[in-house]
Design an enzyme around this catalytic site. Sequence first.
Site, PDB file in Angstrom:
ATOM      1  N   GLU A  71      44.481  48.210  35.089  1.00  9.56           N
ATOM      2  CA  GLU A  71      43.564  47.354  34.322  1.00  9.56           C
ATOM      3  C   GLU A  71      42.844  46.413  35.282  1.00  9.56           C
ATOM      4  OE1 GLU A  71      45.347  44.762  31.336  1.00  9.56           O
ATOM      5  OE2 GLU A  71      43.596  43.456  31.419  1.00  9.56           O
ATOM      6  N   ARG A 125      36.692  39.632  35.801  1.00 11.45           N
ATOM      7  CA  ARG A 125      36.712  38.197  36.090  1.00 11.45           C
ATOM      8  C   ARG A 125      36.074  37.870  37.427  1.00 11.45           C
ATOM      9  NH1 ARG A 125      43.005  36.948  34.586  1.00 11.45           N
ATOM     10  NH2 ARG A 125      42.997  38.196  32.692  1.00 11.45           N
ATOM     11  N   THR A 157      39.980  41.943  30.099  1.00 15.18           N
ATOM     12  CA  THR A 157      39.240  40.705  29.784  1.00 15.18           C
ATOM     13  C   THR A 157      37.889  41.020  29.136  1.00 15.18           C
ATOM     14  OG1 THR A 157      40.172  39.949  31.916  1.00 15.18           O
ATOM     15  CG2 THR A 157      38.952  38.343  30.635  1.00 15.18           C
ATOM     16  N   LYS A 210      47.872  44.821  22.356  1.00 16.37           N
ATOM     17  CA  LYS A 210      48.403  44.003  23.449  1.00 16.37           C
ATOM     18  C   LYS A 210      49.025  42.759  22.815  1.00 16.37           C
ATOM     19  CE  LYS A 210      46.506  41.114  27.185  1.00 16.37           C
ATOM     20  NZ  LYS A 210      45.575  41.076  28.332  1.00 16.37           N
TER      21      LYS A 210
HETATM   22  C1  3PG Z   1      46.153  38.111  32.521  1.00 20.92           C
HETATM   23  O1  3PG Z   1      45.307  38.345  31.686  1.00 20.92           O
HETATM   24  O2  3PG Z   1      45.968  37.458  33.553  1.00 20.92           O
HETATM   25  C2  3PG Z   1      47.446  38.707  32.238  1.00 20.92           C
HETATM   26  O3  3PG Z   1      47.970  38.153  31.101  1.00 20.92           O
HETATM   27  C3  3PG Z   1      48.386  38.671  33.380  1.00 20.92           C
HETATM   28  O4  3PG Z   1      49.378  37.759  33.173  1.00 20.92           O
HETATM   29  P1  3PG Z   1      50.432  37.522  34.335  1.00 20.92           P
HETATM   30  O5  3PG Z   1      49.666  36.991  35.518  1.00 20.92           O
HETATM   31  O6  3PG Z   1      51.364  36.481  33.736  1.00 20.92           O
HETATM   32  O7  3PG Z   1      51.118  38.819  34.600  1.00 20.92           O
END
Ligand code: 3PG
Length: 213
Positions: A48, A52, A75, A135
Amino acid sequence: MITAREASRRNREICALAPIIPVIVVDELDHAVPLAKALVAGGLPVLEVTLRTPVALDAIRAMSEVDGGVVGAGTLVTPDDVRAAKEAGAKFGVSPGATDALLDACEADDLPLLPGAATASEAMRLLARGYDMLKFFPAEASGGAPALKSIGAPLPQISFCPTGGVSPENAHSYLSLPNVVCAGGSWVVPKAAMQAGDWGEIERLAKDASRLK
Ligand code: 3PG
């Protein structure tokens, strides 16, 4: 065009490929291919890439060429994100939540979405629309595995990929639940290792994560 039901069916298959989906933030495009190769070699084929950073879409494009990988876009917030992700070659999409506009765009653009839910009502609203692979976000902050287990008691037909605060230490608490197919986490792609180009370390972390149950 893809229906909600078909989107969830496809995402269930994708989520079943490995116990952990690495949540990836790519700052430098040059990192994309060696990173994807290391993760796939370590036994984590489902990737994934979060939208960002400015290079995220190009990273998805480049990583999609790596043999054995299944690259999705994370995201996703707006319909524009969906169009861009699809055009970059994303095979699936992930969102921290869900809006009608986002769901409409994913269905229209044939991008199977893993939409986020943190409560029973959010999960039920998505289920009513046809989504039964979700999710669970933000997993730890929303009560962690005990909360997800509780949601699963009245709603066993919904499966989840918990993400947010998942770690090698607590992954088992989620993966052992009957309503969890896999979990997402960023620990397998530490920023320091990426910046150092230490792909061996990332492959090692992936290998360990691929054995989690
Ligand atoms: C995110 O969107 O950054 C994820 O939720 C990842 O979370 P984590 O950094 O706690 O694994």
